[in-house]
Design a protein around this motif. Sequence first.
Motif, PDB file in Angstrom:
ATOM      1  N   UNK A 183       0.815  -1.216   0.000  1.00 39.06           N
ATOM      2  CA  UNK A 183       0.000   0.000   0.000  1.00 39.06           C
ATOM      3  C   UNK A 183       0.846   1.263   0.000  1.00 39.06           C
ATOM      4  N   UNK A 184       2.115   1.149   0.466  1.00 38.30           N
ATOM      5  CA  UNK A 184       2.975   2.329   0.525  1.00 38.30           C
ATOM      6  C   UNK A 184       3.349   2.869  -0.850  1.00 38.30           C
ATOM      7  N   UNK A 185       3.135   2.067  -1.895  1.00 40.19           N
ATOM      8  CA  UNK A 185       3.548   2.501  -3.221  1.00 40.19           C
ATOM      9  C   UNK A 185       2.868   3.802  -3.619  1.00 40.19           C
ATOM     10  N   UNK A 191       4.094  11.424  -2.848  1.00 37.61           N
ATOM     11  CA  UNK A 191       4.980  12.389  -2.187  1.00 37.61           C
ATOM     12  C   UNK A 191       6.203  12.710  -3.047  1.00 37.61           C
ATOM     13  N   UNK A 192       6.769  11.692  -3.701  1.00 31.32           N
ATOM     14  CA  UNK A 192       7.945  11.958  -4.523  1.00 31.32           C
ATOM     15  C   UNK A 192       7.614  12.827  -5.738  1.00 31.32           C
ATOM     16  N   UNK A 205      14.468  12.177   3.627  1.00 36.10           N
ATOM     17  CA  UNK A 205      15.280  11.055   4.107  1.00 36.10           C
ATOM     18  C   UNK A 205      14.414   9.964   4.720  1.00 36.10           C
ATOM     19  N   UNK A 206      13.412  10.281   5.614  1.00 29.91           N
ATOM     20  CA  UNK A 206      12.542   9.196   6.109  1.00 29.91           C
ATOM     21  C   UNK A 206      11.777   8.496   4.994  1.00 29.91           C
ATOM     22  N   UNK A 207      11.351   9.268   3.994  1.00 31.32           N
ATOM     23  CA  UNK A 207      10.637   8.657   2.877  1.00 31.32           C
ATOM     24  C   UNK A 207      11.561   7.725   2.093  1.00 31.32           C
ATOM     25  N   UNK A 208      12.822   8.126   1.929  1.00 28.95           N
ATOM     26  CA  UNK A 208      13.791   7.277   1.237  1.00 28.95           C
ATOM     27  C   UNK A 208      14.063   5.997   2.029  1.00 28.95           C
TER      28      UNK A 208
END
Length: 779
Positions: A183-185, A191-192, A205-208
């Motif tokens: 589901x995070x896709x 966001x990106x 950085x947390x997203x990466x």
Amino acid sequence: MAAARGSPAPAARPPAVSRGYTFASSWDQNAPLTEQQKVAVAALAQAFSERPMPAHVEDHANGQFPDVTDESSSPASFPNEAVLQNSHQFYQWFTDLESAMKSETEEKYQRYVNTLTEQMQTCDQILEQLENTLQLFDDLQEQHQAVATKTKTLHDACERLVLEKDRLMEFADALRNKLNYFDELENIASQFYSPTMTVANEHFVPLLKRLDECISYVSNNPQYADSGVYGVKFRQLQSRALSMVRTYVLGVLKAAAQQVQAGVKESSVNGKVVMSEAAETSILYVRFKAAANEIKPLMEEIESRKSKAEYAQILADCHSLYCEQRLILVRQVVRQRISDYSKSEPLASLMRQGCAYLMQVCQSEHQLFDHFFSSSSSDSANLAPLIDPLCTILYDILRPKLVHEAELDLLCELVEILKIEVLEEELGRRGDSVAGLKPTILRILADVQERLTFRAQTYMRDEIANYLPSNEDLDYPGKLERKASFVGADMGDEEKDAYEILYAPLEKTLSCLSKLYRCLEPEIFTGLAQDSIGVCSLSIQKASKLIMRQSSQMDGQLFLIKHLLILREQIAPFDIDFAITYKELDFAHLLDHLRRIFRGQASFFDFASRTGFARAFSPRVTENQLDAKKELEKTLKSVCEQFIMSITKLAVEPMLSFITKVTAVKVSMAANIRSGVTGDDTRKSLKSQAFATPEKVAEMVSKVNDSIKEDLPSVANKMKLYLQNSSARTILFKPIKSNIIEAYGQINALINDEYVAEDIAVIGLPQISEIQACLDGLC
């Protein structure tokens, strides 16, 4: 004996009491007690003193005393106070007292027995009550067991339900967690691709990191449906994120580089950078560090993930971008500084200052690189794109100067600077911060050693092999005589260096080898040493022949011996193997085949097959070994033998000729006898020969004696002039003495065999001991 306790003593004692005391006293005197008995009596008295007063004694204490004169009073009535008339009464009184004591003691135990009996009865009652209580407890326990069984059944059922509930909840959570990665896709993609998302954003950085977790999960679970599709999409997002990182880092570095370039332009005059070292540090390093500090946290995050291939690649790209921007800033300054050195400094100073400046630059660059990439600074290869071009600047400036440098001393000095000062001392002391400079230093060192090798070969060819000696070089023994007179005059000056009287090629050979030994690799030095020793030996031999023509044969031989000995002595400390194995092509068998073909003994068709033809007409490789040291020893031995034979002939040539003639005569006589020829000639004695008459022999002996007394001392003096080492002279003169002694011995034997006493007296041959003493005094 009377006893009274607690009552005052009477004013007058009755007669019976007096008799009792008398009896007691006589008893004590006739039967005295031992110490142990006295102690027992004292203990008994102490025990009685603690006993309570009987009732009748208490009456006495109240002032009521019985009449002691009443004989009807029984002793038992007054156990503590009685009048004893005789021993029988005493024993009776003692028996009564003992019975009373026993009765009192038994009474105490009787009371204790009665108490125990009562307590036993009480215990029996209590035990009976306990049995009733236990019966009630057993009934209660049975009831409790029934309740517990029902409770446990209910508890087990509840636990099964709770476990079932937990298992279902865990399954639901696990399913939810697994689905969260998929589901995070959409969340990460949205966001990106957001226009507000940048690398500087705090959520980047947390997203990466979350993206890395999703990729890792999907990659580790390929069994899930569509995991491959999701993996591709996640990696696409990761590539986009890392591209953003690369673009961001490049932008920050370019901005920092532009600020530094602005500072450099401010310090330039007519396009030439003019900065002091302090200004250079401030502009190139401090300002750049301040301008690019914002990428340091990002680089730390990237370095923490460098175990993954994608992050290792982006980290390598960041290293390249960093080195590229730094090179743009630093190259012009470094080139300008080293160019200034090359214009104002000689080659050796240029080498020192250029290497020192580059080491300073390398240290500063390493510190700056470590500030941004702390985990990558230990690997010098990461800075190679920056350090190598900077070091190449020094190499490009030095290379033309090295190629045109012809002075051996300067080239040797450069090698020592690079090997000792730079590589061993400076690079070893500064460690990893200047490790990137080492390949360039080794490259420069290899070029210097190559140039030094070429110049050494040229020097050996021009100054040693093709050396043309002057008259002064060949002025032997004049040079030695002048040196001896200079030393003997003792004019207060220091003795000249021994090299000054050596033949120039030898002095140059030894000087050249001593310089090259520390500067070249052992393999290269070995080859040069082989060549130099060979050409030096040939040059000395040529000079020796010229000296023989100009002075004398003895001077030429001693000149050669002296210089070969010095050459052998001086090359001994070199720790190398003078033997070299080299390969050559041998065509001897090919010539044999061609001769056979031309003579018609063989045909080309005999080698019809390609293999046979190649084997027959291919050259053979042979290995040969050349040992310059052994060749030198061989030449030295040969010239020493020639010198020994020449001096021997100089001293005893008449004797040797006489021995040769005698040997020929004896051989001729023996041949005539074997052939049966008879006549006067075969019966003639030796002294009848014209050359062997006593007078002729005496003349021959006189010539030899004169030669030994006149010629040999001059030979010994000349040996001392050429050979300062007494042991060398002794070794060289020893076989000469042996040959002379042997010649005298042979003549002595012939004279004793062929001549009579009168003839021997005429000949006057000296004793061998005299000749021995004369020769011993020479050397």
